[in-house]
Design a protein around this motif. Structure first.
Motif, PDB file in Angstrom:
ATOM      1  N   ILE A 273     -11.379  -3.391  -4.973  1.00  0.00           N
ATOM      2  CA  ILE A 273     -11.470  -4.910  -4.168  1.00  0.00           C
ATOM      3  C   ILE A 273     -10.289  -5.463  -3.356  1.00  0.00           C
ATOM      4  O   ILE A 273     -10.345  -5.915  -2.355  1.00  0.00           O
ATOM      5  CB  ILE A 273     -11.829  -5.803  -5.489  1.00  0.00           C
ATOM      6  N   ALA A 274      -9.191  -5.269  -4.113  1.00  0.00           N
ATOM      7  CA  ALA A 274      -8.127  -5.703  -3.099  1.00  0.00           C
ATOM      8  C   ALA A 274      -7.839  -5.174  -2.148  1.00  0.00           C
ATOM      9  O   ALA A 274      -7.669  -5.459  -1.030  1.00  0.00           O
ATOM     10  CB  ALA A 274      -6.633  -5.643  -4.254  1.00  0.00           C
ATOM     11  N   GLY A 275      -7.968  -3.610  -2.128  1.00  0.00           N
ATOM     12  CA  GLY A 275      -7.852  -2.697  -0.983  1.00  0.00           C
ATOM     13  C   GLY A 275      -8.843  -3.152   0.289  1.00  0.00           C
ATOM     14  O   GLY A 275      -8.436  -3.198   1.325  1.00  0.00           O
ATOM     15  N   ALA A 276     -10.082  -3.292  -0.241  1.00  0.00           N
ATOM     16  CA  ALA A 276     -11.355  -3.860   0.818  1.00  0.00           C
ATOM     17  C   ALA A 276     -11.002  -5.119   1.480  1.00  0.00           C
ATOM     18  O   ALA A 276     -11.081  -5.276   2.692  1.00  0.00           O
ATOM     19  CB  ALA A 276     -12.544  -3.549   0.134  1.00  0.00           C
ATOM     20  N   LEU A 277     -10.354  -6.182   0.559  1.00  0.00           N
ATOM     21  CA  LEU A 277     -10.207  -7.449   1.083  1.00  0.00           C
ATOM     22  C   LEU A 277      -9.007  -7.207   2.056  1.00  0.00           C
ATOM     23  O   LEU A 277      -8.810  -7.835   3.186  1.00  0.00           O
ATOM     24  CB  LEU A 277      -9.958  -8.460  -0.016  1.00  0.00           C
ATOM     25  N   ALA A 278      -8.050  -6.469   1.675  1.00  0.00           N
ATOM     26  CA  ALA A 278      -6.827  -6.151   2.530  1.00  0.00           C
ATOM     27  C   ALA A 278      -7.221  -5.773   4.106  1.00  0.00           C
ATOM     28  O   ALA A 278      -6.709  -6.115   4.955  1.00  0.00           O
ATOM     29  CB  ALA A 278      -5.606  -5.476   1.845  1.00  0.00           C
ATOM     30  N   ARG A 279      -8.194  -4.560   3.903  1.00  0.00           N
ATOM     31  CA  ARG A 279      -8.631  -4.041   5.297  1.00  0.00           C
ATOM     32  C   ARG A 279      -9.382  -5.118   5.935  1.00  0.00           C
ATOM     33  O   ARG A 279      -9.236  -5.117   7.357  1.00  0.00           O
ATOM     34  CB  ARG A 279      -9.471  -2.811   4.887  1.00  0.00           C
TER      35      ARG A 279
ATOM     36  N   THR B  94      -7.937   3.563   0.479  1.00  0.00           N
ATOM     37  CA  THR B  94      -8.248   2.082   0.005  1.00  0.00           C
ATOM     38  C   THR B  94      -7.962   1.687  -1.392  1.00  0.00           C
ATOM     39  O   THR B  94      -7.280   0.681  -1.395  1.00  0.00           O
ATOM     40  CB  THR B  94      -9.526   1.708   0.629  1.00  0.00           C
ATOM     41  N   ILE B  95      -8.511   2.394  -2.106  1.00  0.00           N
ATOM     42  CA  ILE B  95      -8.231   2.454  -3.847  1.00  0.00           C
ATOM     43  C   ILE B  95      -6.447   2.275  -3.901  1.00  0.00           C
ATOM     44  O   ILE B  95      -6.148   1.522  -4.570  1.00  0.00           O
ATOM     45  CB  ILE B  95      -9.097   3.000  -4.448  1.00  0.00           C
ATOM     46  N   VAL B  96      -5.927   3.317  -3.480  1.00  0.00           N
ATOM     47  CA  VAL B  96      -4.446   3.616  -3.724  1.00  0.00           C
ATOM     48  C   VAL B  96      -3.813   2.163  -3.256  1.00  0.00           C
ATOM     49  O   VAL B  96      -2.922   1.745  -3.847  1.00  0.00           O
ATOM     50  CB  VAL B  96      -4.203   4.783  -2.890  1.00  0.00           C
ATOM     51  N   VAL B  97      -4.068   1.897  -2.122  1.00  0.00           N
ATOM     52  CA  VAL B  97      -3.458   0.577  -1.364  1.00  0.00           C
ATOM     53  C   VAL B  97      -3.704  -0.507  -2.152  1.00  0.00           C
ATOM     54  O   VAL B  97      -2.785  -1.360  -2.440  1.00  0.00           O
ATOM     55  CB  VAL B  97      -3.997   0.669   0.065  1.00  0.00           C
ATOM     56  N   GLY B  98      -4.815  -0.851  -2.916  1.00  0.00           N
ATOM     57  CA  GLY B  98      -5.327  -1.837  -3.698  1.00  0.00           C
ATOM     58  C   GLY B  98      -4.455  -1.629  -4.957  1.00  0.00           C
ATOM     59  O   GLY B  98      -3.942  -2.612  -5.321  1.00  0.00           O
ATOM     60  N   ILE B  99      -4.404  -0.432  -5.570  1.00  0.00           N
ATOM     61  CA  ILE B  99      -3.667  -0.548  -6.664  1.00  0.00           C
ATOM     62  C   ILE B  99      -2.255  -0.523  -6.530  1.00  0.00           C
ATOM     63  O   ILE B  99      -1.313  -1.314  -7.315  1.00  0.00           O
ATOM     64  CB  ILE B  99      -3.993   1.044  -7.410  1.00  0.00           C
ATOM     65  N   VAL B 100      -1.538  -0.002  -5.567  1.00  0.00           N
ATOM     66  CA  VAL B 100      -0.122  -0.053  -5.206  1.00  0.00           C
ATOM     67  C   VAL B 100       0.109  -1.510  -4.984  1.00  0.00           C
ATOM     68  O   VAL B 100       1.054  -2.220  -5.255  1.00  0.00           O
ATOM     69  CB  VAL B 100       0.227   0.748  -4.071  1.00  0.00           C
TER      70      VAL B 100
ATOM     71  N   GLY C   1      -2.937 -12.293  -6.116  1.00  0.00           N
ATOM     72  CA  GLY C   1      -1.535 -11.749  -6.104  1.00  0.00           C
ATOM     73  C   GLY C   1      -1.918 -10.111  -5.536  1.00  0.00           C
ATOM     74  O   GLY C   1      -1.113  -9.601  -4.580  1.00  0.00           O
ATOM     75  N   SER C   2      -2.900  -9.378  -6.230  1.00  0.00           N
ATOM     76  CA  SER C   2      -3.319  -8.242  -5.857  1.00  0.00           C
ATOM     77  C   SER C   2      -3.837  -7.951  -4.356  1.00  0.00           C
ATOM     78  O   SER C   2      -3.314  -7.044  -3.756  1.00  0.00           O
ATOM     79  CB  SER C   2      -4.270  -7.625  -6.544  1.00  0.00           C
ATOM     80  N   VAL C   3      -4.536  -9.136  -3.897  1.00  0.00           N
ATOM     81  CA  VAL C   3      -4.915  -8.943  -2.363  1.00  0.00           C
ATOM     82  C   VAL C   3      -3.737  -9.043  -1.739  1.00  0.00           C
ATOM     83  O   VAL C   3      -3.210  -8.225  -0.507  1.00  0.00           O
ATOM     84  CB  VAL C   3      -5.985  -9.898  -2.491  1.00  0.00           C
ATOM     85  N   ILE C   4      -2.603 -10.081  -2.050  1.00  0.00           N
ATOM     86  CA  ILE C   4      -1.468 -10.185  -1.128  1.00  0.00           C
ATOM     87  C   ILE C   4      -0.578  -9.064  -1.040  1.00  0.00           C
ATOM     88  O   ILE C   4      -0.185  -8.522  -0.033  1.00  0.00           O
ATOM     89  CB  ILE C   4      -0.986 -11.549  -1.766  1.00  0.00           C
ATOM     90  N   GLY C   5      -0.438  -8.492  -2.229  1.00  0.00           N
ATOM     91  CA  GLY C   5       0.228  -7.283  -2.409  1.00  0.00           C
ATOM     92  C   GLY C   5      -0.450  -6.097  -1.807  1.00  0.00           C
ATOM     93  O   GLY C   5       0.310  -5.446  -0.799  1.00  0.00           O
ATOM     94  N   ALA C   6      -1.655  -5.980  -1.482  1.00  0.00           N
ATOM     95  CA  ALA C   6      -2.243  -5.003  -0.808  1.00  0.00           C
ATOM     96  C   ALA C   6      -2.056  -5.108   0.544  1.00  0.00           C
ATOM     97  O   ALA C   6      -2.185  -4.256   1.394  1.00  0.00           O
ATOM     98  CB  ALA C   6      -3.824  -4.899  -1.248  1.00  0.00           C
TER      99      ALA C   6
ATOM    100  N   LEU D 133      -8.245  -0.732 -13.188  1.00  0.00           N
ATOM    101  CA  LEU D 133      -7.216  -0.710 -12.041  1.00  0.00           C
ATOM    102  C   LEU D 133      -8.143  -0.143 -10.950  1.00  0.00           C
ATOM    103  O   LEU D 133      -7.874  -0.505  -9.895  1.00  0.00           O
ATOM    104  CB  LEU D 133      -6.127   0.511 -12.390  1.00  0.00           C
ATOM    105  N   ILE D 134      -8.960   0.826 -11.010  1.00  0.00           N
ATOM    106  CA  ILE D 134      -9.761   1.354  -9.961  1.00  0.00           C
ATOM    107  C   ILE D 134     -10.571   0.296  -9.145  1.00  0.00           C
ATOM    108  O   ILE D 134     -10.577  -0.058  -7.978  1.00  0.00           O
ATOM    109  CB  ILE D 134     -10.398   2.801 -10.318  1.00  0.00           C
ATOM    110  N   VAL D 135     -11.161  -0.466  -9.968  1.00  0.00           N
ATOM    111  CA  VAL D 135     -12.092  -1.633  -9.612  1.00  0.00           C
ATOM    112  C   VAL D 135     -11.249  -2.791  -8.952  1.00  0.00           C
ATOM    113  O   VAL D 135     -11.599  -2.944  -7.896  1.00  0.00           O
ATOM    114  CB  VAL D 135     -12.922  -2.124 -10.829  1.00  0.00           C
ATOM    115  N   VAL D 136     -10.217  -3.124  -9.494  1.00  0.00           N
ATOM    116  CA  VAL D 136      -9.296  -4.081  -8.707  1.00  0.00           C
ATOM    117  C   VAL D 136      -8.810  -3.486  -7.601  1.00  0.00           C
ATOM    118  O   VAL D 136      -8.685  -3.977  -6.609  1.00  0.00           O
ATOM    119  CB  VAL D 136      -8.163  -4.609  -9.962  1.00  0.00           C
ATOM    120  N   GLY D 137      -8.164  -2.221  -7.696  1.00  0.00           N
ATOM    121  CA  GLY D 137      -7.628  -1.801  -6.376  1.00  0.00           C
ATOM    122  C   GLY D 137      -8.681  -1.416  -5.539  1.00  0.00           C
ATOM    123  O   GLY D 137      -8.198  -1.751  -4.127  1.00  0.00           O
TER     124      GLY D 137
END
Length: 92
Positions: free
Chosen positions: A14-20, A34-40, A69-74, A8-12
């Motif tokens: 990655i997804a949070g960084a890509l979203a930013r 950033t990790i929290v944004v990615g996890i949420v 989907g994680s990146v889009i959600g982030a 969850l932390i790793v995916v969060g």
């Protein structure tokens, strides 16, 4: 259980960084938010994916569609965060 938390932390991250990277403008948040944004965002993306496609994680945790989907959600979560916590700037 520890593997799930690390995943969850790793995916969060990655997804949070890509979203930013994809959301224009400057976001004044650190690595932990950033990790929290990615996890949420992962949960938001998973929920939206379930609503649209009626699939769940039974096909495995790591899938390309799950990462997308994680990146889009982030991105959605980050846009909401930027809108809610937006600075009040003075325009002339």
């Amino acid at each position: 259980m520890l593997g799930l938390i690390v995943s969850l932390i790793v995916v969060g991250l990655i997804a949070g960084a890509l979203a930013r990277l994809l959301v224009p403008g400057k976001q004044d948040i650190g690595i932990l938010p950033t990790i929290v944004v990615g996890i949420v965002g992962s949960f938001v993306g998973g929920f939206l994916g379930y609503l649209i496609f009626h699939k769940d994680k039974a096909n495995g945790f790591f899938q390309p569609s799950g990462i997308v989907g994680s990146v889009i959600g982030a991105i959605i979560v980050l846009l909401i965060y930027v809108r809610v916590s937006g600075r009040h700037t003075v325009r002339h």
